[in-house]
Design a protein around this motif. Sequence first.
Motif, PDB file in Angstrom:
ATOM      1  N   GLN A   1      56.455 -16.146   0.549  1.00  0.00           N
ATOM      2  CA  GLN A   1      56.313 -15.647  -0.916  1.00  0.00           C
ATOM      3  C   GLN A   1      55.973 -14.310  -1.045  1.00  0.00           C
ATOM      4  O   GLN A   1      55.009 -13.801  -0.404  1.00  0.00           O
ATOM      5  N   VAL A   2      56.402 -13.701  -2.208  1.00  0.00           N
ATOM      6  CA  VAL A   2      56.042 -12.314  -2.262  1.00  0.00           C
ATOM      7  C   VAL A   2      55.568 -12.336  -3.820  1.00  0.00           C
ATOM      8  O   VAL A   2      56.322 -12.819  -4.661  1.00  0.00           O
ATOM      9  N   GLN A   3      54.521 -11.398  -4.244  1.00  0.00           N
ATOM     10  CA  GLN A   3      54.087 -11.482  -5.524  1.00  0.00           C
ATOM     11  C   GLN A   3      54.147  -9.913  -6.125  1.00  0.00           C
ATOM     12  O   GLN A   3      53.497  -9.143  -5.224  1.00  0.00           O
ATOM     13  N   LEU A   4      54.666  -9.740  -7.030  1.00  0.00           N
ATOM     14  CA  LEU A   4      54.989  -8.172  -7.583  1.00  0.00           C
ATOM     15  C   LEU A   4      54.316  -8.181  -9.053  1.00  0.00           C
ATOM     16  O   LEU A   4      54.446  -8.930  -9.872  1.00  0.00           O
ATOM     17  N   VAL A   5      53.470  -7.166  -9.193  1.00  0.00           N
ATOM     18  CA  VAL A   5      53.033  -6.746 -10.526  1.00  0.00           C
ATOM     19  C   VAL A   5      52.916  -5.308 -10.592  1.00  0.00           C
ATOM     20  O   VAL A   5      52.541  -4.321 -10.063  1.00  0.00           O
ATOM     21  N   GLU A   6      53.646  -5.249 -11.861  1.00  0.00           N
ATOM     22  CA  GLU A   6      54.094  -3.847 -12.403  1.00  0.00           C
ATOM     23  C   GLU A   6      52.856  -3.504 -13.393  1.00  0.00           C
ATOM     24  O   GLU A   6      52.194  -4.016 -13.943  1.00  0.00           O
ATOM     25  N   SER A   7      52.770  -1.926 -13.397  1.00  0.00           N
ATOM     26  CA  SER A   7      51.843  -1.477 -14.247  1.00  0.00           C
ATOM     27  C   SER A   7      52.466   0.054 -14.537  1.00  0.00           C
ATOM     28  O   SER A   7      53.176   0.664 -13.860  1.00  0.00           O
ATOM     29  N   GLY A   8      51.727   0.556 -15.632  1.00  0.00           N
ATOM     30  CA  GLY A   8      52.052   1.997 -16.015  1.00  0.00           C
ATOM     31  C   GLY A   8      53.019   2.364 -17.156  1.00  0.00           C
ATOM     32  O   GLY A   8      53.217   3.397 -17.495  1.00  0.00           O
ATOM     33  N   GLY A   9      53.714   1.129 -17.702  1.00  0.00           N
ATOM     34  CA  GLY A   9      54.407   1.454 -18.710  1.00  0.00           C
ATOM     35  C   GLY A   9      53.612   1.778 -20.053  1.00  0.00           C
ATOM     36  O   GLY A   9      52.593   2.007 -19.841  1.00  0.00           O
ATOM     37  N   GLY A  10      54.522   2.310 -21.108  1.00  0.00           N
ATOM     38  CA  GLY A  10      53.774   2.610 -22.331  1.00  0.00           C
ATOM     39  C   GLY A  10      54.743   3.310 -23.252  1.00  0.00           C
ATOM     40  O   GLY A  10      55.936   3.448 -22.894  1.00  0.00           O
ATOM     41  N   LEU A  11      54.301   4.077 -24.239  1.00  0.00           N
ATOM     42  CA  LEU A  11      54.947   4.958 -25.122  1.00  0.00           C
ATOM     43  C   LEU A  11      54.714   6.414 -24.892  1.00  0.00           C
ATOM     44  O   LEU A  11      53.872   6.748 -24.523  1.00  0.00           O
ATOM     45  N   VAL A  12      55.981   6.942 -24.714  1.00  0.00           N
ATOM     46  CA  VAL A  12      55.777   8.367 -24.462  1.00  0.00           C
ATOM     47  C   VAL A  12      56.722   9.207 -25.031  1.00  0.00           C
ATOM     48  O   VAL A  12      57.995   8.642 -25.472  1.00  0.00           O
ATOM     49  N   GLN A  13      56.657  10.410 -25.490  1.00  0.00           N
ATOM     50  CA  GLN A  13      57.626  11.089 -26.311  1.00  0.00           C
ATOM     51  C   GLN A  13      58.778  11.716 -25.433  1.00  0.00           C
ATOM     52  O   GLN A  13      58.588  11.799 -24.135  1.00  0.00           O
ATOM     53  N   PRO A  14      60.111  11.892 -26.013  1.00  0.00           N
ATOM     54  CA  PRO A  14      61.044  12.474 -25.251  1.00  0.00           C
ATOM     55  C   PRO A  14      60.780  13.901 -24.585  1.00  0.00           C
ATOM     56  O   PRO A  14      59.959  14.683 -25.169  1.00  0.00           O
ATOM     57  N   GLY A  15      61.034  13.698 -22.980  1.00  0.00           N
ATOM     58  CA  GLY A  15      60.680  15.001 -22.181  1.00  0.00           C
ATOM     59  C   GLY A  15      59.258  14.784 -21.728  1.00  0.00           C
ATOM     60  O   GLY A  15      59.013  15.528 -20.745  1.00  0.00           O
TER      61      GLY A  15
ATOM     62  N   ASP B   1      64.776 -13.236  -2.826  1.00  0.00           N
ATOM     63  CA  ASP B   1      64.529 -11.924  -3.559  1.00  0.00           C
ATOM     64  C   ASP B   1      63.526 -12.273  -4.666  1.00  0.00           C
ATOM     65  O   ASP B   1      63.366 -13.500  -5.054  1.00  0.00           O
ATOM     66  N   TYR B   2      62.577 -11.439  -4.995  1.00  0.00           N
ATOM     67  CA  TYR B   2      61.608 -11.588  -6.030  1.00  0.00           C
ATOM     68  C   TYR B   2      61.518 -10.587  -7.101  1.00  0.00           C
ATOM     69  O   TYR B   2      61.922  -9.385  -6.752  1.00  0.00           O
ATOM     70  N   TRP B   3      60.936 -10.923  -8.139  1.00  0.00           N
ATOM     71  CA  TRP B   3      60.986  -9.891  -9.441  1.00  0.00           C
ATOM     72  C   TRP B   3      59.445 -10.077  -9.841  1.00  0.00           C
ATOM     73  O   TRP B   3      58.799 -11.051  -9.882  1.00  0.00           O
ATOM     74  N   GLY B   4      59.154  -8.677 -10.341  1.00  0.00           N
ATOM     75  CA  GLY B   4      57.999  -8.711 -11.109  1.00  0.00           C
ATOM     76  C   GLY B   4      58.197  -9.178 -12.500  1.00  0.00           C
ATOM     77  O   GLY B   4      59.399  -9.434 -13.123  1.00  0.00           O
ATOM     78  N   GLN B   5      57.073  -9.354 -13.641  1.00  0.00           N
ATOM     79  CA  GLN B   5      57.264  -9.584 -14.673  1.00  0.00           C
ATOM     80  C   GLN B   5      57.793  -8.582 -15.678  1.00  0.00           C
ATOM     81  O   GLN B   5      58.233  -8.927 -16.851  1.00  0.00           O
TER      82      GLN B   5
END
Length: 115
Positions: free
Chosen positions: A1-15, A103-107
């Motif tokens: 079993q593999v656990q994947l946890v993403e972070s770092g997303g958000g709202l950003v302006q073009p460029g 195969d494994y996916w994060g949320q």
Amino acid sequence: QVQLVESGGGLVQPGGSLRLSCAASGSIFSLNVMAWYRQAPGKRRELVARITRATPTDYADSVKGRFTIARDNDTNTLYLQMNSLEPEDSAVYYCYALTPAGDYWGQGTQVTVSS
């Protein structure tokens, strides 16, 4: 079993820039392939970038020269540095890992590029 946890997303302006992280835990010694995918509303999930133990990294044509995938084996973390972001990059970004057991996916983490 593999656990994947993403972070770092958000709202950003073009460029602008964002860096996504994916922390892997579990049977991480068997991570042969790791990748980032994304899915925008009403669209199919698509490969953004991929990194393996044996072959060079590869990228979707739409992100070449702007995104960089990297893997830190000491901390078992996958990164996606995204520069020169465009509104078309807005999507939910998913971390992916392929092992001999499956195969494994994060949320997923949401990235929105908007002024």
